[in-house]
Design a protein around this motif. Sequence first.
Motif, PDB file in Angstrom:
ATOM      1  N   GLU A 246       6.447   9.046   0.267  1.00 19.06           N
ATOM      2  CA  GLU A 246       7.403   9.451   1.296  1.00 19.06           C
ATOM      3  C   GLU A 246       8.250   8.277   1.779  1.00 19.06           C
ATOM      4  OE1 GLU A 246       5.120  11.266   4.371  1.00 19.06           O
ATOM      5  OE2 GLU A 246       4.199  12.753   3.034  1.00 19.06           O
ATOM      6  N   ARG A 247       7.715   7.066   1.623  1.00 24.25           N
ATOM      7  CA  ARG A 247       8.452   5.876   2.060  1.00 24.25           C
ATOM      8  C   ARG A 247       8.897   5.004   0.890  1.00 24.25           C
ATOM      9  NH1 ARG A 247       5.237   2.690   6.545  1.00 24.25           N
ATOM     10  NH2 ARG A 247       7.198   1.534   6.456  1.00 24.25           N
ATOM     11  N   PHE A 248       8.833   5.571  -0.341  1.00 23.41           N
ATOM     12  CA  PHE A 248       9.180   4.766  -1.510  1.00 23.41           C
ATOM     13  C   PHE A 248      10.005   5.601  -2.494  1.00 23.41           C
ATOM     14  CE2 PHE A 248       7.946   1.909  -5.188  1.00 23.41           C
ATOM     15  CZ  PHE A 248       8.497   0.758  -4.649  1.00 23.41           C
ATOM     16  N   GLY A 249      10.996   6.249  -1.951  1.00 18.72           N
ATOM     17  CA  GLY A 249      11.935   6.986  -2.784  1.00 18.72           C
ATOM     18  C   GLY A 249      11.341   8.159  -3.528  1.00 18.72           C
ATOM     19  N   GLY A 250      10.233   8.712  -3.017  1.00 23.69           N
ATOM     20  CA  GLY A 250       9.612   9.857  -3.658  1.00 23.69           C
ATOM     21  C   GLY A 250       8.700   9.521  -4.813  1.00 23.69           C
TER      22      GLY A 250
ATOM     23  N   SER B 156      -2.345  -0.490   7.766  1.00 22.07           N
ATOM     24  CA  SER B 156      -1.673   0.618   8.453  1.00 22.07           C
ATOM     25  C   SER B 156      -0.221   0.288   8.768  1.00 22.07           C
ATOM     26  CB  SER B 156      -2.417   0.974   9.740  1.00 22.07           C
ATOM     27  OG  SER B 156      -2.469  -0.144  10.604  1.00 22.07           O
ATOM     28  N   THR B 157       0.188  -0.956   8.488  1.00 19.29           N
ATOM     29  CA  THR B 157       1.578  -1.357   8.719  1.00 19.29           C
ATOM     30  C   THR B 157       2.154  -1.986   7.445  1.00 19.29           C
ATOM     31  OG1 THR B 157       0.804  -3.453   9.674  1.00 19.29           O
ATOM     32  CG2 THR B 157       1.311  -1.662  11.207  1.00 19.29           C
ATOM     33  N   PRO B 158       2.233  -1.232   6.356  1.00 11.00           N
ATOM     34  CA  PRO B 158       2.739  -1.805   5.110  1.00 11.00           C
ATOM     35  C   PRO B 158       4.224  -2.104   5.197  1.00 11.00           C
ATOM     36  CG  PRO B 158       2.489   0.553   4.867  1.00 11.00           C
ATOM     37  CD  PRO B 158       1.910   0.202   6.211  1.00 11.00           C
ATOM     38  N   THR B 159       4.647  -3.051   4.388  1.00 14.61           N
ATOM     39  CA  THR B 159       6.049  -3.445   4.339  1.00 14.61           C
ATOM     40  C   THR B 159       6.648  -3.262   2.942  1.00 14.61           C
ATOM     41  OG1 THR B 159       5.378  -5.722   3.876  1.00 14.61           O
ATOM     42  CG2 THR B 159       5.784  -5.129   6.191  1.00 14.61           C
ATOM     43  N   HIS B 160       5.806  -3.287   1.922  1.00 13.92           N
ATOM     44  CA  HIS B 160       6.243  -3.244   0.533  1.00 13.92           C
ATOM     45  C   HIS B 160       5.368  -2.257  -0.245  1.00 13.92           C
ATOM     46  CE1 HIS B 160       8.023  -6.973   1.948  1.00 13.92           C
ATOM     47  NE2 HIS B 160       8.715  -7.083   0.835  1.00 13.92           N
ATOM     48  N   ALA B 161       5.782  -1.964  -1.470  1.00 16.89           N
ATOM     49  CA  ALA B 161       4.994  -1.056  -2.309  1.00 16.89           C
ATOM     50  C   ALA B 161       5.274  -1.320  -3.779  1.00 16.89           C
ATOM     51  CB  ALA B 161       5.297   0.402  -1.969  1.00 16.89           C
ATOM     52  N   VAL B 162       4.350  -0.818  -4.610  1.00 15.98           N
ATOM     53  CA  VAL B 162       4.464  -0.883  -6.067  1.00 15.98           C
ATOM     54  C   VAL B 162       4.432   0.544  -6.603  1.00 15.98           C
ATOM     55  CG1 VAL B 162       3.328  -1.642  -8.195  1.00 15.98           C
ATOM     56  CG2 VAL B 162       3.350  -3.133  -6.185  1.00 15.98           C
ATOM     57  N   ASP B 163       5.314   0.866  -7.518  1.00 15.15           N
ATOM     58  CA  ASP B 163       5.318   2.181  -8.158  1.00 15.15           C
ATOM     59  C   ASP B 163       3.992   2.375  -8.898  1.00 15.15           C
ATOM     60  OD1 ASP B 163       5.764   4.438  -9.788  1.00 15.15           O
ATOM     61  OD2 ASP B 163       7.906   4.006  -9.914  1.00 15.15           O
ATOM     62  N   ALA B 164       3.279   3.437  -8.562  1.00 11.23           N
ATOM     63  CA  ALA B 164       1.957   3.690  -9.136  1.00 11.23           C
ATOM     64  C   ALA B 164       1.987   4.602 -10.350  1.00 11.23           C
ATOM     65  CB  ALA B 164       1.052   4.303  -8.071  1.00 11.23           C
ATOM     66  N   THR B 165       3.169   5.043 -10.759  1.00 10.51           N
ATOM     67  CA  THR B 165       3.256   6.062 -11.801  1.00 10.51           C
ATOM     68  C   THR B 165       2.521   5.654 -13.075  1.00 10.51           C
ATOM     69  OG1 THR B 165       5.416   6.741 -10.937  1.00 10.51           O
ATOM     70  CG2 THR B 165       4.824   7.498 -13.144  1.00 10.51           C
ATOM     71  N   ALA B 166       2.816   4.458 -13.583  1.00 13.59           N
ATOM     72  CA  ALA B 166       2.256   4.040 -14.868  1.00 13.59           C
ATOM     73  C   ALA B 166       0.766   3.741 -14.780  1.00 13.59           C
ATOM     74  CB  ALA B 166       3.008   2.811 -15.386  1.00 13.59           C
TER      75      ALA B 166
ATOM     76  N   GLU C  94      11.052   4.381   7.899  1.00 13.88           N
ATOM     77  CA  GLU C  94      11.578   3.206   7.213  1.00 13.88           C
ATOM     78  C   GLU C  94      10.985   3.102   5.819  1.00 13.88           C
ATOM     79  OE1 GLU C  94      11.991  -1.634   7.865  1.00 13.88           O
ATOM     80  OE2 GLU C  94      11.048  -0.371   9.384  1.00 13.88           O
ATOM     81  N   GLN C  95      11.851   2.874   4.837  1.00 15.60           N
ATOM     82  CA  GLN C  95      11.403   2.785   3.461  1.00 15.60           C
ATOM     83  C   GLN C  95      10.712   1.452   3.177  1.00 15.60           C
ATOM     84  OE1 GLN C  95      11.948   5.394   0.740  1.00 15.60           O
ATOM     85  NE2 GLN C  95      11.669   6.282   2.772  1.00 15.60           N
ATOM     86  N   LEU C  96       9.734   1.499   2.288  1.00 11.68           N
ATOM     87  CA  LEU C  96       9.029   0.298   1.864  1.00 11.68           C
ATOM     88  C   LEU C  96       9.850  -0.438   0.814  1.00 11.68           C
ATOM     89  CD1 LEU C  96       5.509   1.915   1.489  1.00 11.68           C
ATOM     90  CD2 LEU C  96       6.256   0.408   3.346  1.00 11.68           C
ATOM     91  N   LYS C  97       9.834  -1.762   0.877  1.00 14.65           N
ATOM     92  CA  LYS C  97      10.562  -2.574  -0.092  1.00 14.65           C
ATOM     93  C   LYS C  97       9.722  -2.743  -1.358  1.00 14.65           C
ATOM     94  CE  LYS C  97      12.545  -5.304   3.674  1.00 14.65           C
ATOM     95  NZ  LYS C  97      12.608  -6.652   4.299  1.00 14.65           N
ATOM     96  N   PRO C  98      10.368  -2.916  -2.494  1.00 14.92           N
ATOM     97  CA  PRO C  98       9.605  -3.227  -3.716  1.00 14.92           C
ATOM     98  C   PRO C  98       8.915  -4.581  -3.580  1.00 14.92           C
ATOM     99  CG  PRO C  98      11.847  -2.537  -4.240  1.00 14.92           C
ATOM    100  CD  PRO C  98      11.807  -2.771  -2.762  1.00 14.92           C
ATOM    101  N   MET C  99       7.726  -4.691  -4.123  1.00 16.55           N
ATOM    102  CA  MET C  99       7.023  -5.977  -4.132  1.00 16.55           C
ATOM    103  C   MET C  99       7.785  -6.983  -4.988  1.00 16.55           C
ATOM    104  SD  MET C  99       3.985  -6.488  -2.549  1.00 16.55           S
ATOM    105  CE  MET C  99       2.926  -7.449  -3.629  1.00 16.55           C
ATOM    106  N   PRO C 100       7.699  -8.266  -4.648  1.00 17.72           N
ATOM    107  CA  PRO C 100       8.322  -9.288  -5.498  1.00 17.72           C
ATOM    108  C   PRO C 100       7.776  -9.211  -6.925  1.00 17.72           C
ATOM    109  CG  PRO C 100       7.559 -10.238  -3.427  1.00 17.72           C
ATOM    110  CD  PRO C 100       7.015  -8.853  -3.479  1.00 17.72           C
TER     111      PRO C 100
ATOM    112  N   PRO D 284       0.965   0.893  -1.323  1.00 22.33           N
ATOM    113  CA  PRO D 284       1.606   0.068  -0.296  1.00 22.33           C
ATOM    114  C   PRO D 284       0.833  -1.206   0.008  1.00 22.33           C
ATOM    115  CG  PRO D 284       0.424   1.882   0.723  1.00 22.33           C
ATOM    116  CD  PRO D 284       0.218   2.018  -0.768  1.00 22.33           C
ATOM    117  N   PHE D 285       1.550  -2.221   0.437  1.00 22.95           N
ATOM    118  CA  PHE D 285       0.975  -3.508   0.836  1.00 22.95           C
ATOM    119  C   PHE D 285       1.703  -4.001   2.074  1.00 22.95           C
ATOM    120  CE2 PHE D 285       0.295  -3.412  -3.760  1.00 22.95           C
ATOM    121  CZ  PHE D 285      -1.016  -3.880  -3.899  1.00 22.95           C
ATOM    122  N   GLU D 286       0.986  -4.723   2.912  1.00 20.48           N
ATOM    123  CA  GLU D 286       1.620  -5.526   3.956  1.00 20.48           C
ATOM    124  C   GLU D 286       1.750  -6.928   3.391  1.00 20.48           C
ATOM    125  OE1 GLU D 286       1.128  -6.674   8.700  1.00 20.48           O
ATOM    126  OE2 GLU D 286      -0.515  -5.675   7.632  1.00 20.48           O
ATOM    127  N   LEU D 287       2.966  -7.411   3.266  1.00 23.74           N
ATOM    128  CA  LEU D 287       3.222  -8.674   2.581  1.00 23.74           C
ATOM    129  C   LEU D 287       3.519  -9.778   3.576  1.00 23.74           C
ATOM    130  CD1 LEU D 287       3.418  -9.721  -0.376  1.00 23.74           C
ATOM    131  CD2 LEU D 287       5.901  -9.519  -0.137  1.00 23.74           C
TER     132      LEU D 287
END
Length: 243
Positions: free
Chosen positions: A228-232, A177-187, A3-9, A237-240
């Motif tokens: 792997e769970r955030f579109g590559g 260990s059970t994240p639901t959301h994530a933030v792009d870490a690239t920048a 299951e893919q992680l959702k973007p953080m608000p 990741p965060f559990e929100l």
Amino acid sequence: MTEQLKPMPEDWRRALAVVAHPDDLEYGCAAAVAGWTDGGRDITYLLATRGEAGIDTLEPEECAPLREREQRASAAAVGVSRVEFLDHRDGVIEYGVPLRRDIAAAIRRHRPELVITLNHRDTWGSVAWNTPDHRAVGRATLDAAADAGNRWIFPELTEEGLEPWDGVRWVAVAGSSTPTHAVDATAGLERSVQSLLAHRTYIEVLTDEDPETYCRTFLTANAEVAAERFGGRPAIPFELFGR
């Protein structure tokens, strides 16, 4: 499929990050913080201890100011200028009313929409036992987010001029260990490496590896696992928990 992680608000302006020790946020989510401060968001760090029991070769009285300096430099690397310490004793933080009150007071003072903390559960992914300090501070932070908005819990805070704040909309738990959301870490990934590297005294007694290599390898690997769970995309990741 995983299951893919959702973007953080993104519709928030102020956050308060509450953890037990210097380096907790740097291991957990500094790349996300760097991205947020780039976007003009205001983030405050609140640490329950000064990490004075973290280095076996240094007496706590010598270790505490050193680790505080490193934490302030670490925060500055990702755009955070406000770092506060509660001075609970490192290693023996107790979950309870005094800790909840201290965190609720900070929430009332800073009035965040987002509160960030670290894994409050017994284990790290059912593999390694979590520390008492992490468990106590994480749980107390989740509870204090509600305490801060209730004028009849800790009414003495109102008498001290800290009016109730019921504006916390989410609590985000890093290292879950059970994240639901994530933030792009690239920048923010490179600055997160420098942020963790600012804790050089601690890292040098933690590993024989070159400190920069250690920091870069650890943080990059974690961000790539989350990808792997955030579109590559490398991610934090965060559990929100919504409120």
